[in-house]
Design a protein around this motif. Structure first.
Motif, PDB file in Angstrom:
ATOM      1  N   ALA A 154      -8.317   4.915  -5.830  1.00 51.46           N
ATOM      2  CA  ALA A 154      -9.171   5.405  -4.742  1.00 51.46           C
ATOM      3  C   ALA A 154      -8.327   5.963  -3.606  1.00 51.46           C
ATOM      4  CB  ALA A 154     -10.066   4.275  -4.227  1.00 51.46           C
ATOM      5  N   ASP A 155      -7.129   5.425  -3.448  1.00 48.61           N
ATOM      6  CA  ASP A 155      -6.277   5.819  -2.336  1.00 48.61           C
ATOM      7  C   ASP A 155      -5.912   7.296  -2.364  1.00 48.61           C
ATOM      8  OD1 ASP A 155      -4.255   5.916  -0.279  1.00 48.61           O
ATOM      9  OD2 ASP A 155      -4.170   3.761  -0.468  1.00 48.61           O
ATOM     10  N   ALA A 156      -5.983   7.918  -3.519  1.00 46.75           N
ATOM     11  CA  ALA A 156      -5.684   9.349  -3.584  1.00 46.75           C
ATOM     12  C   ALA A 156      -6.685  10.167  -2.775  1.00 46.75           C
ATOM     13  CB  ALA A 156      -5.680   9.805  -5.039  1.00 46.75           C
ATOM     14  N   SER A 157      -7.889   9.621  -2.574  1.00 42.49           N
ATOM     15  CA  SER A 157      -8.902  10.373  -1.832  1.00 42.49           C
ATOM     16  C   SER A 157      -9.554   9.585  -0.705  1.00 42.49           C
ATOM     17  CB  SER A 157      -9.992  10.845  -2.795  1.00 42.49           C
ATOM     18  OG  SER A 157     -10.635   9.742  -3.389  1.00 42.49           O
ATOM     19  N   VAL A 158      -9.147   8.342  -0.512  1.00 41.97           N
ATOM     20  CA  VAL A 158      -9.826   7.465   0.445  1.00 41.97           C
ATOM     21  C   VAL A 158      -9.748   7.972   1.886  1.00 41.97           C
ATOM     22  CG1 VAL A 158      -7.930   5.860   0.941  1.00 41.97           C
ATOM     23  CG2 VAL A 158     -10.277   5.009   0.885  1.00 41.97           C
ATOM     24  N   VAL A 159      -8.714   8.692   2.226  1.00 42.83           N
ATOM     25  CA  VAL A 159      -8.570   9.151   3.609  1.00 42.83           C
ATOM     26  C   VAL A 159      -9.256  10.491   3.882  1.00 42.83           C
ATOM     27  CG1 VAL A 159      -6.423   7.894   3.996  1.00 42.83           C
ATOM     28  CG2 VAL A 159      -6.325  10.233   3.221  1.00 42.83           C
ATOM     29  N   THR A 160      -9.882  11.067   2.882  1.00 46.26           N
ATOM     30  CA  THR A 160     -10.485  12.397   3.021  1.00 46.26           C
ATOM     31  C   THR A 160     -11.390  12.504   4.247  1.00 46.26           C
ATOM     32  OG1 THR A 160     -10.380  12.700   0.639  1.00 46.26           O
ATOM     33  CG2 THR A 160     -11.854  14.149   1.856  1.00 46.26           C
ATOM     34  N   ARG A 199     -12.323  -0.919 -22.140  1.00 45.73           N
ATOM     35  CA  ARG A 199     -13.527  -0.532 -21.382  1.00 45.73           C
ATOM     36  C   ARG A 199     -13.390  -0.960 -19.930  1.00 45.73           C
ATOM     37  NH1 ARG A 199     -16.728  -2.265 -26.222  1.00 45.73           N
ATOM     38  NH2 ARG A 199     -16.506  -4.295 -25.256  1.00 45.73           N
ATOM     39  N   LEU A 200     -12.787  -2.123 -19.701  1.00 44.37           N
ATOM     40  CA  LEU A 200     -12.545  -2.575 -18.326  1.00 44.37           C
ATOM     41  C   LEU A 200     -11.646  -1.577 -17.612  1.00 44.37           C
ATOM     42  CD1 LEU A 200     -12.514  -4.572 -15.948  1.00 44.37           C
ATOM     43  CD2 LEU A 200     -10.653  -5.785 -17.133  1.00 44.37           C
ATOM     44  N   TRP A 201     -10.560  -1.178 -18.257  1.00 40.96           N
ATOM     45  CA  TRP A 201      -9.644  -0.205 -17.662  1.00 40.96           C
ATOM     46  C   TRP A 201     -10.386   1.087 -17.336  1.00 40.96           C
ATOM     47  CZ3 TRP A 201      -5.200   0.297 -15.278  1.00 40.96           C
ATOM     48  CH2 TRP A 201      -4.655   1.565 -15.134  1.00 40.96           C
ATOM     49  N   THR A 202     -11.166   1.585 -18.276  1.00 44.25           N
ATOM     50  CA  THR A 202     -11.918   2.821 -18.072  1.00 44.25           C
ATOM     51  C   THR A 202     -12.874   2.689 -16.893  1.00 44.25           C
ATOM     52  OG1 THR A 202     -11.730   3.349 -20.423  1.00 44.25           O
ATOM     53  CG2 THR A 202     -13.443   4.506 -19.172  1.00 44.25           C
ATOM     54  N   ALA A 203     -13.576   1.571 -16.822  1.00 41.01           N
ATOM     55  CA  ALA A 203     -14.519   1.355 -15.716  1.00 41.01           C
ATOM     56  C   ALA A 203     -13.793   1.304 -14.372  1.00 41.01           C
ATOM     57  CB  ALA A 203     -15.303   0.066 -15.940  1.00 41.01           C
ATOM     58  N   VAL A 204     -12.664   0.632 -14.322  1.00 41.89           N
ATOM     59  CA  VAL A 204     -11.892   0.534 -13.080  1.00 41.89           C
ATOM     60  C   VAL A 204     -11.397   1.910 -12.655  1.00 41.89           C
ATOM     61  CG1 VAL A 204      -9.728  -0.353 -12.100  1.00 41.89           C
ATOM     62  CG2 VAL A 204     -11.239  -1.887 -13.372  1.00 41.89           C
ATOM     63  N   VAL A 205     -10.907   2.693 -13.605  1.00 32.06           N
ATOM     64  CA  VAL A 205     -10.399   4.036 -13.292  1.00 32.06           C
ATOM     65  C   VAL A 205     -11.522   4.919 -12.756  1.00 32.06           C
ATOM     66  CG1 VAL A 205      -9.478   6.155 -14.325  1.00 32.06           C
ATOM     67  CG2 VAL A 205      -8.438   3.939 -14.851  1.00 32.06           C
ATOM     68  N   ILE A 206     -12.656   4.907 -13.422  1.00 30.01           N
ATOM     69  CA  ILE A 206     -13.772   5.756 -12.987  1.00 30.01           C
ATOM     70  C   ILE A 206     -14.279   5.312 -11.620  1.00 30.01           C
ATOM     71  CG2 ILE A 206     -16.184   6.369 -13.483  1.00 30.01           C
ATOM     72  CD1 ILE A 206     -15.355   6.297 -16.486  1.00 30.01           C
ATOM     73  N   PHE A 207     -14.519   4.019 -11.467  1.00 33.89           N
ATOM     74  CA  PHE A 207     -15.047   3.523 -10.202  1.00 33.89           C
ATOM     75  C   PHE A 207     -14.049   3.732  -9.070  1.00 33.89           C
ATOM     76  CE2 PHE A 207     -15.745   0.238  -6.997  1.00 33.89           C
ATOM     77  CZ  PHE A 207     -17.049   0.533  -6.646  1.00 33.89           C
ATOM     78  N   GLY A 208     -12.791   3.425  -9.306  1.00 34.07           N
ATOM     79  CA  GLY A 208     -11.780   3.580  -8.262  1.00 34.07           C
ATOM     80  C   GLY A 208     -11.637   5.007  -7.795  1.00 34.07           C
ATOM     81  N   THR A 209     -11.604   5.919  -8.747  1.00 30.23           N
ATOM     82  CA  THR A 209     -11.463   7.332  -8.400  1.00 30.23           C
ATOM     83  C   THR A 209     -12.703   7.850  -7.661  1.00 30.23           C
ATOM     84  OG1 THR A 209     -10.046   7.633 -10.329  1.00 30.23           O
ATOM     85  CG2 THR A 209     -10.987   9.615  -9.354  1.00 30.23           C
ATOM     86  N   ALA A 210     -13.864   7.468  -8.121  1.00 30.62           N
ATOM     87  CA  ALA A 210     -15.107   7.947  -7.509  1.00 30.62           C
ATOM     88  C   ALA A 210     -15.385   7.308  -6.151  1.00 30.62           C
ATOM     89  CB  ALA A 210     -16.278   7.682  -8.447  1.00 30.62           C
ATOM     90  N   ALA A 211     -14.964   6.077  -5.954  1.00 27.97           N
ATOM     91  CA  ALA A 211     -15.316   5.333  -4.738  1.00 27.97           C
ATOM     92  C   ALA A 211     -14.465   5.702  -3.527  1.00 27.97           C
ATOM     93  CB  ALA A 211     -15.202   3.833  -4.998  1.00 27.97           C
ATOM     94  N   GLY A 212     -13.351   6.391  -3.732  1.00 26.41           N
ATOM     95  CA  GLY A 212     -12.435   6.676  -2.632  1.00 26.41           C
ATOM     96  C   GLY A 212     -13.069   7.268  -1.388  1.00 26.41           C
ATOM     97  N   PRO A 213     -13.695   8.421  -1.491  1.00 20.06           N
ATOM     98  CA  PRO A 213     -14.276   9.027  -0.290  1.00 20.06           C
ATOM     99  C   PRO A 213     -15.357   8.168   0.369  1.00 20.06           C
ATOM    100  CG  PRO A 213     -14.042  10.673  -2.001  1.00 20.06           C
ATOM    101  CD  PRO A 213     -13.742   9.332  -2.640  1.00 20.06           C
ATOM    102  N   ALA A 214     -16.206   7.540  -0.430  1.00 18.39           N
ATOM    103  CA  ALA A 214     -17.272   6.706   0.142  1.00 18.39           C
ATOM    104  C   ALA A 214     -16.691   5.498   0.874  1.00 18.39           C
ATOM    105  CB  ALA A 214     -18.239   6.251  -0.950  1.00 18.39           C
ATOM    106  N   LEU A 215     -15.710   4.866   0.268  1.00 24.09           N
ATOM    107  CA  LEU A 215     -15.067   3.712   0.898  1.00 24.09           C
ATOM    108  C   LEU A 215     -14.373   4.125   2.191  1.00 24.09           C
ATOM    109  CD1 LEU A 215     -14.180   0.734   0.827  1.00 24.09           C
ATOM    110  CD2 LEU A 215     -12.243   1.455  -0.590  1.00 24.09           C
TER     111      LEU A 215
END
Length: 188
Positions: free
Chosen positions: A17-23, A125-141
């Motif tokens: 998420a940190d790749a986009s969290v500061v957007t 599947r856990l890894w996939t879910a974490v990757v998708i959620f982490g990447t998507a959640a950055g801007p919202a967080l």
């Protein structure tokens, strides 16, 4: 899922998420640090570039010193650099700390992959879910933390999560020190 894996998964998601969290915090950073559009763009770019460049050496290092040892160091570095990012008052130290944070994140990501996917079926599947959620959640967080507090909160929140993940990885150290992968990792 064990509490250790939950903490590791949370830190992996946060590192992504940190790749986009500061957007959404960039306008505040622009004004408060009295910088330029290029300067605030570098806050995102430095993290993403260093993360991409650091992943292959992190994997090489993981094989040399062990997954758990590198995970502890990586998540601890990610947390410490996050604290530093939240305390800066100018752009240059923020960029240096973002690079340090990305190096720690790279170590945490390669080790997190091995720690989260080892063992019984279904862990990928856990890894996939974490990757998708982490990447998507950055801007919202990032937007939520900036709105509720300020841009510094984005980085300060990362410190306890990274620290707890580093502590969680300690449980895998005995196997690293014995020169064998942890029981969970050996089945991978």
């Amino acid at each position: 899922m064990s509490p250790a894996r939950v903490l590791i998964a949370a830190a992996v998601g946060l590192a992504l998420a940190d790749a986009s969290v500061v957007t959404l915090a960039l306008p505040e950073i622009l004004v408060e640090l009295d910088t330029t559009v290029e300067g605030v763009a570098a806050v995102l770019g430095v993290y993403t570039l260093v993360l991409a460049v650091a992943l292959p050496p992190a994997e090489w290092l993981r094989r040399r010193i062990g997954t758990a040892r590198l995970a502890v160091a990586g998540f601890a570095a990610f947390a410490a650099a996050g604290l530093g990012c939240g305390a800066v008052d100018s752009l240059t130290p923020l960029l240096v700390l973002r690079a340090a944070q990305a190096i720690g994140a790279a170590a945490g990501l390669v080790c997190g992959f091995h720690l989260l996917t080892a063992g019984e079926a279904g862990r990928r599947r856990l890894w996939t879910a974490v990757v998708i959620f982490g990447t998507a959640a950055g801007p919202a967080l990032g937007g939520t933390l900036t709105e509720l507090f300020d841009w510094r909160a984005i980085f300060l929140v990362q410190a306890p999560i990274g620290t707890l993940a580093a502590v969680a990885c300690v449980r895998f150290l005995p196997a690293d020190l014995a020169g064998a992968p942890p029981a969970d990792e050996a089945r991978h």
